[in-house]
Scaffold this active site. Structure first.
Site, PDB file in Angstrom:
ATOM      1  N   CYS A 118       0.816  -1.226   0.000  1.00 28.90           N
ATOM      2  CA  CYS A 118       0.000   0.000   0.000  1.00 28.90           C
ATOM      3  C   CYS A 118       0.846   1.271   0.000  1.00 28.90           C
ATOM      4  CB  CYS A 118      -0.921  -0.001   1.213  1.00 28.90           C
ATOM      5  SG  CYS A 118      -2.028  -1.407   1.187  1.00 28.90           S
ATOM      6  N   HIS A 258      -3.842   6.806   2.574  1.00 26.76           N
ATOM      7  CA  HIS A 258      -4.184   5.499   2.015  1.00 26.76           C
ATOM      8  C   HIS A 258      -5.584   5.124   2.498  1.00 26.76           C
ATOM      9  CE1 HIS A 258      -4.166   1.391   0.889  1.00 26.76           C
ATOM     10  NE2 HIS A 258      -3.977   0.928   2.105  1.00 26.76           N
ATOM     11  N   ASN A 288     -10.364  -0.569  -0.660  1.00 26.50           N
ATOM     12  CA  ASN A 288      -8.899  -0.508  -0.584  1.00 26.50           C
ATOM     13  C   ASN A 288      -8.320  -1.118  -1.865  1.00 26.50           C
ATOM     14  OD1 ASN A 288      -6.196  -0.764  -0.032  1.00 26.50           O
ATOM     15  ND2 ASN A 288      -6.476  -1.722   1.985  1.00 26.50           N
TER      16      ASN A 288
HETATM   17  O1  UT7 Z   1      -4.151  -1.762   3.209  1.00 25.08           O
HETATM   18  C1  UT7 Z   1      -3.433  -2.598   4.029  1.00 25.08           C
HETATM   19  C2  UT7 Z   1      -3.639  -2.264   5.422  1.00 25.08           C
HETATM   20  N1  UT7 Z   1      -4.835  -2.891   5.923  1.00 25.08           N
HETATM   21  C3  UT7 Z   1      -5.533  -2.297   6.850  1.00 25.08           C
HETATM   22  O2  UT7 Z   1      -5.201  -1.191   7.234  1.00 25.08           O
HETATM   23  C4  UT7 Z   1      -6.673  -3.053   7.475  1.00 25.08           C
HETATM   24  C5  UT7 Z   1      -6.624  -2.859   8.962  1.00 25.08           C
HETATM   25  N2  UT7 Z   1      -7.658  -3.585   9.699  1.00 25.08           N
HETATM   26  C6  UT7 Z   1      -8.955  -3.218   9.690  1.00 25.08           C
HETATM   27  O3  UT7 Z   1      -9.342  -2.308   8.970  1.00 25.08           O
HETATM   28  C7  UT7 Z   1      -9.903  -3.908  10.650  1.00 25.08           C
HETATM   29  O4  UT7 Z   1      -9.150  -4.663  11.559  1.00 25.08           O
HETATM   30  C8  UT7 Z   1     -10.945  -4.819   9.956  1.00 25.08           C
HETATM   31  C9  UT7 Z   1     -11.926  -3.957   9.185  1.00 25.08           C
HETATM   32  C10 UT7 Z   1     -10.236  -5.797   9.041  1.00 25.08           C
HETATM   33  C11 UT7 Z   1     -11.715  -5.600  11.001  1.00 25.08           C
HETATM   34  O5  UT7 Z   1     -12.344  -4.711  11.911  1.00 25.08           O
HETATM   35  P1  UT7 Z   1     -12.354  -5.024  13.467  1.00 25.08           P
HETATM   36  O6  UT7 Z   1     -13.132  -3.952  14.121  1.00 25.08           O
HETATM   37  O7  UT7 Z   1     -10.891  -5.212  13.855  1.00 25.08           O
HETATM   38  O8  UT7 Z   1     -13.175  -6.366  13.543  1.00 25.08           O
HETATM   39  P2  UT7 Z   1     -12.726  -7.793  14.078  1.00 25.08           P
HETATM   40  O9  UT7 Z   1     -11.762  -8.420  13.120  1.00 25.08           O
HETATM   41  O10 UT7 Z   1     -12.285  -7.651  15.491  1.00 25.08           O
HETATM   42  O11 UT7 Z   1     -14.078  -8.577  14.016  1.00 25.08           O
HETATM   43  C12 UT7 Z   1     -15.172  -8.210  14.861  1.00 25.08           C
HETATM   44  C13 UT7 Z   1     -16.319  -9.161  14.609  1.00 25.08           C
HETATM   45  C14 UT7 Z   1     -15.924 -10.629  14.680  1.00 25.08           C
HETATM   46  O12 UT7 Z   1     -16.993 -11.327  15.288  1.00 25.08           O
HETATM   47  P3  UT7 Z   1     -16.901 -11.782  16.830  1.00 25.08           P
HETATM   48  O13 UT7 Z   1     -15.680 -12.636  16.916  1.00 25.08           O
HETATM   49  O14 UT7 Z   1     -16.775 -10.516  17.611  1.00 25.08           O
HETATM   50  O15 UT7 Z   1     -18.181 -12.510  17.040  1.00 25.08           O
HETATM   51  C15 UT7 Z   1     -15.825 -11.031  13.256  1.00 25.08           C
HETATM   52  O16 UT7 Z   1     -16.059 -12.412  13.052  1.00 25.08           O
HETATM   53  O17 UT7 Z   1     -16.845  -8.970  13.303  1.00 25.08           O
HETATM   54  C16 UT7 Z   1     -16.906 -10.221  12.597  1.00 25.08           C
HETATM   55  N3  UT7 Z   1     -16.665  -9.971  11.185  1.00 25.08           N
HETATM   56  C17 UT7 Z   1     -17.634  -9.711  10.304  1.00 25.08           C
HETATM   57  N4  UT7 Z   1     -18.978  -9.617  10.408  1.00 25.08           N
HETATM   58  C18 UT7 Z   1     -19.681  -9.318   9.319  1.00 25.08           C
HETATM   59  C19 UT7 Z   1     -15.479  -9.953  10.551  1.00 25.08           C
HETATM   60  N5  UT7 Z   1     -15.669  -9.673   9.251  1.00 25.08           N
HETATM   61  C20 UT7 Z   1     -16.996  -9.523   9.068  1.00 25.08           C
HETATM   62  C21 UT7 Z   1     -17.795  -9.226   7.951  1.00 25.08           C
HETATM   63  N6  UT7 Z   1     -19.122  -9.134   8.115  1.00 25.08           N
HETATM   64  N7  UT7 Z   1     -17.271  -9.005   6.721  1.00 25.08           N
END
Ligand code: UT7
Length: 333
Positions: A118, A258, A288
């Site tokens: 990125c 980004h 992204n």
């Molecule tokens: O460009 C390269 C750099 N990349 C980035 O900068 C990405 C950085 N990371 C992020 O943007 C975030 O960490 C994410 C958007 C990927 C995830 O957000 P989060 O707030 O960290 O969510 P999480 O991974 O902690 O997941 C929370 C919950 C989980 O459920 P439980 O375990 O709390 O029951 C996931 O299973 O959300 C669930 N979940 C979803 N639910 C619906 C994860 N993905 C999804 C989804 N739809 N697509």
């Protein structure tokens, strides 16, 4: 230490190319267990573009570069160098830069690919500008392109909803004194490599039937680890650049971060004490696109006349590697 170039060099034109197919959050909810509300509130994404299968990076990269050439009013034969940044090249070799050279007819250019995920566009901009400042080349076409839809695992909902396909391009050359790139700060920390990577397909783990079965040719991301690091480094890095050049947030006309997650972008804007209207946001429409987010967002800001000659601009990125960095410019045209 201020990293001033030895001559004024900047961007003199931009271009972009997106595939026509729009994939909304609702479309994704039909093929995996997700929903519009989760994606929108956690990331800021509403929709993204995905190519039709069989479309390579060069097929978006070449039109983006051609648009930048047209906007600058020059022919491809007037480029000395084509620098392509991508994690999704057409093929591992030859470089996608070679294909794009052929497609646009840049008969006097050499070219190569650069991989910094990125942060690729910012690293390529610095590389191009340094070569121009040193006098070795006169004009560079920098292309940031990624076809992320080819490397996402639709069974991994936490990662696959985040990415889209696109290409952005910029022409880099000498500009008037006092304009162009004023300073930059780029970093890598390879110890973060395990949090965002593609496990197989390189020399360490060549493709086999087993690597395909184990889905090791897709992106693997530990989202929260990447999130924490991105928030800290993007905000610190862009603030450092402003501070060491003696600029306040209210002097900044345009901030182009980004586009990985609106929450990461908002945190960086807050740290810069920036009026939110001065941050360029297009993650809602394109998600992204990895190395393409900054050049496409920049192109859209230029088209919307959100930046004019003499305006102060900061570009800032964070991505796989870990790689990160920021670039401070006075807009040149
Ligand atoms: O460009 C390269 C750099 N990349 C980035 O900068 C990405 C950085 N990371 C992020 O943007 C975030 O960490 C994410 C958007 C990927 C995830 O957000 P989060 O707030 O960290 O969510 P999480 O991974 O902690 O997941 C929370 C919950 C989980 O459920 P439980 O375990 O709390 O029951 C996931 O299973 O959300 C669930 N979940 C979803 N639910 C619906 C994860 N993905 C999804 C989804 N739809 N697509």
């Amino acid at each position: 230490m201020n990293r001033r170039l030895s001559a004024p060099v900047g961007i003199t034109a931009t271009g972009q190319c997106f595939p026509p197919k729009v994939v909304t959050n609702d479309d994704l909810s039909k093929i995996m267990e997700t929903n519009d509300e989760w994606i929108r509130t956690r990331t800021g994404i509403r929709e993204r573009r995905w190519v039709e299968p069989g479309t390579g990076a060069s097929q978006l990269g070449a039109p983006a570069l051609q648009m930048a050439l047209d906007n600058r009013g020059i022919k491809a034969s007037e480029l000395d160098l084509i620098l392509v940044t991508t994690v999704t090249p057409d093929t591992l070799f030859p470089a996608t830069a070679c294909r794009i050279q052929d497609m646009v007819g840049a008969s006097n250019a050499f070219g190569f690919d650069l991989n910094a995920a990125c942060s690729g566009f910012l690293y390529a901009l610095t590389t191009a500008a340094s070569l121009v400042a040193a006098g070795g080349v006169r004009r560079v076409g920098v292309v940031g392109v990624d076809i992320m839809s080819t490397i996402i695992n639709l069974e991994d909902r936490a990662t696959s909803v985040l990415f889209g396909d696109g290409a952005g391009a910029a022409i880099v050359e000498r500009v008037e004194d006092g304009l162009g790139i004023l300073d930059f700060e780029h970093k890598v920390d390879g110890s973060g490599g395990c949090f965002l990577f593609m496990p197989a397909g390189g020399s360490l783990k060549p493709a086999t039937a087993e690597t395909v079965a184990a889905k090791e040719h897709y992106i693997h991301q530990a989202g929260s680890e990447v999130f924490k690091n991105a928030v800290r480094e993007m905000a610190d890095n862009s603030k450092l650049l402003m501070d060491r050049n003696g600029f306040r947030g209210d002097e900044l006309k345009l901030f182009v971060p980004h586009q990985a997650n609106i929450r990461i972008m908002d945190a960086a804007a807050k740290r810069l004490e920036l009026d939110p209207a001065r941050m360029m946001v297009n993650i809602d429409r394109y998600a992204n696109t990895t190395t393409a987010t900054i050049p496409t967002a920049l192109h859209q800001a230029v088209e919307a006349k959100r930046v004019e000659k003499g305006d102060l601009v900061v570009l800032s990125a964070f991505g796989a590697g870990f790689t990160w960095g920021s670039t401070l410019l006075r807009w040149a045209y």
